[in-house]
Design a protein around this motif. Structure first.
Motif, PDB file in Angstrom:
ATOM      1  N   MET A 185       0.856  -1.168   0.000  1.00  0.00           N
ATOM      2  CA  MET A 185       0.000   0.000   0.000  1.00  0.00           C
ATOM      3  C   MET A 185       0.900   1.228   0.000  1.00  0.00           C
ATOM      4  O   MET A 185       1.719   1.404   0.893  1.00  0.00           O
ATOM      5  CB  MET A 185      -0.885  -0.031   1.247  1.00  0.00           C
ATOM      6  N   ARG A 186       0.724   2.051  -1.015  1.00  0.00           N
ATOM      7  CA  ARG A 186       1.517   3.279  -1.116  1.00  0.00           C
ATOM      8  C   ARG A 186       0.950   4.336  -0.184  1.00  0.00           C
ATOM      9  O   ARG A 186      -0.253   4.390   0.058  1.00  0.00           O
ATOM     10  CB  ARG A 186       1.525   3.772  -2.559  1.00  0.00           C
ATOM     11  N   LEU A 187       1.826   5.183   0.321  1.00  0.00           N
ATOM     12  CA  LEU A 187       1.456   6.244   1.244  1.00  0.00           C
ATOM     13  C   LEU A 187       1.877   7.584   0.676  1.00  0.00           C
ATOM     14  O   LEU A 187       2.919   7.690   0.022  1.00  0.00           O
ATOM     15  CB  LEU A 187       2.152   6.040   2.597  1.00  0.00           C
ATOM     16  N   GLY A 188       1.081   8.614   0.932  1.00  0.00           N
ATOM     17  CA  GLY A 188       1.433   9.952   0.480  1.00  0.00           C
ATOM     18  C   GLY A 188       0.965  10.997   1.470  1.00  0.00           C
ATOM     19  O   GLY A 188      -0.059  10.819   2.138  1.00  0.00           O
ATOM     20  N   HIS A 226      -7.419   6.308  -0.809  1.00  0.00           N
ATOM     21  CA  HIS A 226      -8.165   6.466   0.438  1.00  0.00           C
ATOM     22  C   HIS A 226      -7.649   7.771   1.044  1.00  0.00           C
ATOM     23  O   HIS A 226      -6.486   7.856   1.458  1.00  0.00           O
ATOM     24  CB  HIS A 226      -7.886   5.280   1.369  1.00  0.00           C
ATOM     25  N   LEU A 227      -8.487   8.776   1.065  1.00  0.00           N
ATOM     26  CA  LEU A 227      -8.078  10.108   1.520  1.00  0.00           C
ATOM     27  C   LEU A 227      -8.337  10.246   3.017  1.00  0.00           C
ATOM     28  O   LEU A 227      -9.435   9.947   3.498  1.00  0.00           O
ATOM     29  CB  LEU A 227      -8.843  11.186   0.754  1.00  0.00           C
ATOM     30  N   ILE A 228      -7.319  10.701   3.742  1.00  0.00           N
ATOM     31  CA  ILE A 228      -7.436  10.994   5.167  1.00  0.00           C
ATOM     32  C   ILE A 228      -7.140  12.480   5.345  1.00  0.00           C
ATOM     33  O   ILE A 228      -6.063  12.956   4.986  1.00  0.00           O
ATOM     34  CB  ILE A 228      -6.470  10.141   6.008  1.00  0.00           C
ATOM     35  N   ALA A 229      -8.120  13.211   5.869  1.00  0.00           N
ATOM     36  CA  ALA A 229      -7.980  14.656   6.069  1.00  0.00           C
ATOM     37  C   ALA A 229      -7.343  14.928   7.422  1.00  0.00           C
ATOM     38  O   ALA A 229      -7.841  14.472   8.453  1.00  0.00           O
ATOM     39  CB  ALA A 229      -9.351  15.330   5.988  1.00  0.00           C
ATOM     40  N   CYS A 230      -6.253  15.654   7.414  1.00  0.00           N
ATOM     41  CA  CYS A 230      -5.616  16.082   8.661  1.00  0.00           C
ATOM     42  C   CYS A 230      -6.294  17.371   9.094  1.00  0.00           C
ATOM     43  O   CYS A 230      -6.237  18.380   8.392  1.00  0.00           O
ATOM     44  CB  CYS A 230      -4.119  16.298   8.449  1.00  0.00           C
ATOM     45  N   LEU A 286      -3.621   1.705   9.989  1.00  0.00           N
ATOM     46  CA  LEU A 286      -2.955   1.567   8.685  1.00  0.00           C
ATOM     47  C   LEU A 286      -2.911   0.100   8.244  1.00  0.00           C
ATOM     48  O   LEU A 286      -3.169  -0.214   7.080  1.00  0.00           O
ATOM     49  CB  LEU A 286      -1.543   2.133   8.743  1.00  0.00           C
ATOM     50  N   ALA A 287      -2.591  -0.776   9.170  1.00  0.00           N
ATOM     51  CA  ALA A 287      -2.535  -2.201   8.833  1.00  0.00           C
ATOM     52  C   ALA A 287      -3.908  -2.710   8.409  1.00  0.00           C
ATOM     53  O   ALA A 287      -4.020  -3.499   7.459  1.00  0.00           O
ATOM     54  CB  ALA A 287      -2.014  -3.002  10.022  1.00  0.00           C
ATOM     55  N   ALA A 288      -4.955  -2.253   9.088  1.00  0.00           N
ATOM     56  CA  ALA A 288      -6.312  -2.680   8.728  1.00  0.00           C
ATOM     57  C   ALA A 288      -6.673  -2.195   7.328  1.00  0.00           C
ATOM     58  O   ALA A 288      -7.261  -2.947   6.538  1.00  0.00           O
ATOM     59  CB  ALA A 288      -7.323  -2.157   9.751  1.00  0.00           C
ATOM     60  N   LEU A 289      -6.319  -0.954   7.003  1.00  0.00           N
ATOM     61  CA  LEU A 289      -6.593  -0.442   5.652  1.00  0.00           C
ATOM     62  C   LEU A 289      -5.837  -1.253   4.608  1.00  0.00           C
ATOM     63  O   LEU A 289      -6.388  -1.609   3.560  1.00  0.00           O
ATOM     64  CB  LEU A 289      -6.224   1.040   5.562  1.00  0.00           C
ATOM     65  N   ARG A 290      -4.578  -1.552   4.885  1.00  0.00           N
ATOM     66  CA  ARG A 290      -3.783  -2.376   3.964  1.00  0.00           C
ATOM     67  C   ARG A 290      -4.420  -3.745   3.796  1.00  0.00           C
ATOM     68  O   ARG A 290      -4.590  -4.233   2.677  1.00  0.00           O
ATOM     69  CB  ARG A 290      -2.359  -2.515   4.511  1.00  0.00           C
ATOM     70  N   ASP A 291      -4.822  -4.354   4.910  1.00  0.00           N
ATOM     71  CA  ASP A 291      -5.385  -5.703   4.868  1.00  0.00           C
ATOM     72  C   ASP A 291      -6.770  -5.742   4.219  1.00  0.00           C
ATOM     73  O   ASP A 291      -7.196  -6.787   3.742  1.00  0.00           O
ATOM     74  CB  ASP A 291      -5.438  -6.292   6.278  1.00  0.00           C
ATOM     75  N   GLN A 292      -7.466  -4.599   4.187  1.00  0.00           N
ATOM     76  CA  GLN A 292      -8.759  -4.502   3.508  1.00  0.00           C
ATOM     77  C   GLN A 292      -8.587  -4.297   2.004  1.00  0.00           C
ATOM     78  O   GLN A 292      -9.565  -4.218   1.275  1.00  0.00           O
ATOM     79  CB  GLN A 292      -9.575  -3.341   4.077  1.00  0.00           C
ATOM     80  N   GLY A 293      -7.346  -4.176   1.550  1.00  0.00           N
ATOM     81  CA  GLY A 293      -7.091  -4.057   0.130  1.00  0.00           C
ATOM     82  C   GLY A 293      -6.866  -2.647  -0.391  1.00  0.00           C
ATOM     83  O   GLY A 293      -6.797  -2.455  -1.612  1.00  0.00           O
ATOM     84  N   GLU A 294      -6.749  -1.674   0.491  1.00  0.00           N
ATOM     85  CA  GLU A 294      -6.442  -0.316   0.014  1.00  0.00           C
ATOM     86  C   GLU A 294      -5.070  -0.344  -0.650  1.00  0.00           C
ATOM     87  O   GLU A 294      -4.128  -0.915  -0.120  1.00  0.00           O
ATOM     88  CB  GLU A 294      -6.447   0.699   1.165  1.00  0.00           C
ATOM     89  N   ARG A 295      -4.979   0.284  -1.792  1.00  0.00           N
ATOM     90  CA  ARG A 295      -3.719   0.290  -2.530  1.00  0.00           C
ATOM     91  C   ARG A 295      -2.915   1.566  -2.295  1.00  0.00           C
ATOM     92  O   ARG A 295      -1.710   1.583  -2.465  1.00  0.00           O
ATOM     93  CB  ARG A 295      -3.992   0.110  -4.017  1.00  0.00           C
ATOM     94  N   ARG A 296      -3.617   2.629  -1.901  1.00  0.00           N
ATOM     95  CA  ARG A 296      -2.934   3.912  -1.711  1.00  0.00           C
ATOM     96  C   ARG A 296      -3.703   4.742  -0.690  1.00  0.00           C
ATOM     97  O   ARG A 296      -4.928   4.823  -0.744  1.00  0.00           O
ATOM     98  CB  ARG A 296      -2.854   4.667  -3.034  1.00  0.00           C
ATOM     99  N   ILE A 297      -2.974   5.356   0.222  1.00  0.00           N
ATOM    100  CA  ILE A 297      -3.546   6.274   1.194  1.00  0.00           C
ATOM    101  C   ILE A 297      -2.851   7.615   1.015  1.00  0.00           C
ATOM    102  O   ILE A 297      -1.620   7.675   0.897  1.00  0.00           O
ATOM    103  CB  ILE A 297      -3.345   5.787   2.640  1.00  0.00           C
ATOM    104  N   VAL A 298      -3.642   8.675   0.995  1.00  0.00           N
ATOM    105  CA  VAL A 298      -3.088  10.034   0.934  1.00  0.00           C
ATOM    106  C   VAL A 298      -3.632  10.818   2.116  1.00  0.00           C
ATOM    107  O   VAL A 298      -4.844  10.858   2.341  1.00  0.00           O
ATOM    108  CB  VAL A 298      -3.435  10.745  -0.394  1.00  0.00           C
ATOM    109  N   PHE A 299      -2.723  11.413   2.857  1.00  0.00           N
ATOM    110  CA  PHE A 299      -3.065  12.298   3.963  1.00  0.00           C
ATOM    111  C   PHE A 299      -3.026  13.728   3.434  1.00  0.00           C
ATOM    112  O   PHE A 299      -2.049  14.119   2.798  1.00  0.00           O
ATOM    113  CB  PHE A 299      -2.057  12.159   5.107  1.00  0.00           C
ATOM    114  N   ALA A 300      -4.071  14.509   3.689  1.00  0.00           N
ATOM    115  CA  ALA A 300      -4.160  15.878   3.185  1.00  0.00           C
ATOM    116  C   ALA A 300      -3.905  16.882   4.304  1.00  0.00           C
ATOM    117  O   ALA A 300      -4.558  16.837   5.346  1.00  0.00           O
ATOM    118  CB  ALA A 300      -5.538  16.136   2.586  1.00  0.00           C
ATOM    119  N   ILE A 301      -2.955  17.781   4.048  1.00  0.00           N
ATOM    120  CA  ILE A 301      -2.677  18.896   4.951  1.00  0.00           C
ATOM    121  C   ILE A 301      -2.997  20.164   4.180  1.00  0.00           C
ATOM    122  O   ILE A 301      -2.380  20.440   3.156  1.00  0.00           O
ATOM    123  CB  ILE A 301      -1.206  18.905   5.420  1.00  0.00           C
ATOM    124  N   GLY A 302      -3.971  20.916   4.673  1.00  0.00           N
ATOM    125  CA  GLY A 302      -4.428  22.114   3.979  1.00  0.00           C
ATOM    126  C   GLY A 302      -3.496  23.300   4.144  1.00  0.00           C
ATOM    127  O   GLY A 302      -2.451  23.219   4.789  1.00  0.00           O
TER     128      GLY A 302
END
Length: 154
Positions: free
Chosen positions: A1-4, A66-70, A86-102
């Motif tokens: 799962m890629r992270l950004g 999968h967008l996570i708003a900070c 994070l592990a649960a999201l990975r194990d559910q099959g999420e391929r990419r998570i992006v955290f947003a900082i405004g």
């Protein structure tokens, strides 16, 4: 799962930018064996000021992720609970998570609406460069917790 980490504004050349880059590299290296990473720092510089132009850039950078708003009103996690999330999201099959900082005025409501979850570092307001570094560190910490490293002691 890629992270950004998609953050509005220039990262600068200060110690916060160096710290964020260092933790991003550490998280990338440590996360390979766990299918976590790489951790990409995505710097977004809108041509127009305001939340709406910032939101366009954030939503484009997070397209398909999968967008996570900070956000200061977001959910707080202990470091171990964050790692488990994070592990649960990975194990559910999420391929990419992006955290947003405004930007300076926070996130546009459209970003919060598009986010599938939220994250807060408490009710305080943090400088964006420091929030970026803190998030990169927590992502590195999460990876090391999941790897069973003694880096985190609780």
């Amino acid at each position: 799962m890629r992270l950004g980490i998609a953050a509005i504004g220039k990262p600068g050349r200060g110690p916060e930018a160096t710290l964020a880059a260092d933790y991003a590299e550490r998280a990338t290296l440590a996360g390979r064996a766990l299918s976590l990473g790489p951790l990409e720092l995505i710097d977004l510089e809108p041509r127009k000021t305001g939340k709406a132009p910032e939101a366009e850039l954030i939503l484009k950078a997070a397209e398909g992720a999968h967008l996570i708003a900070c956000d200061e009103r977001g959910k707080t996690y202990s470091s171990r609970a964050f790692a488990d999330h994070l592990a649960a999201l990975r194990d559910q099959g999420e391929r990419r998570i992006v955290f947003a900082i405004g930007g300076a005025d926070g996130l546009d409501p459209s970003v919060r609406a598009a986010a599938r979850s939220t994250l807060a570092f408490g009710p305080q307001t943090w400088p964006h460069a420091l929030a970026r570094a803190m998030l990169a560190e927590q992502l590195y910490r999460a990876v090391t917790i999941l790897a069973g490293s003694p880096y985190h002691r609780d």
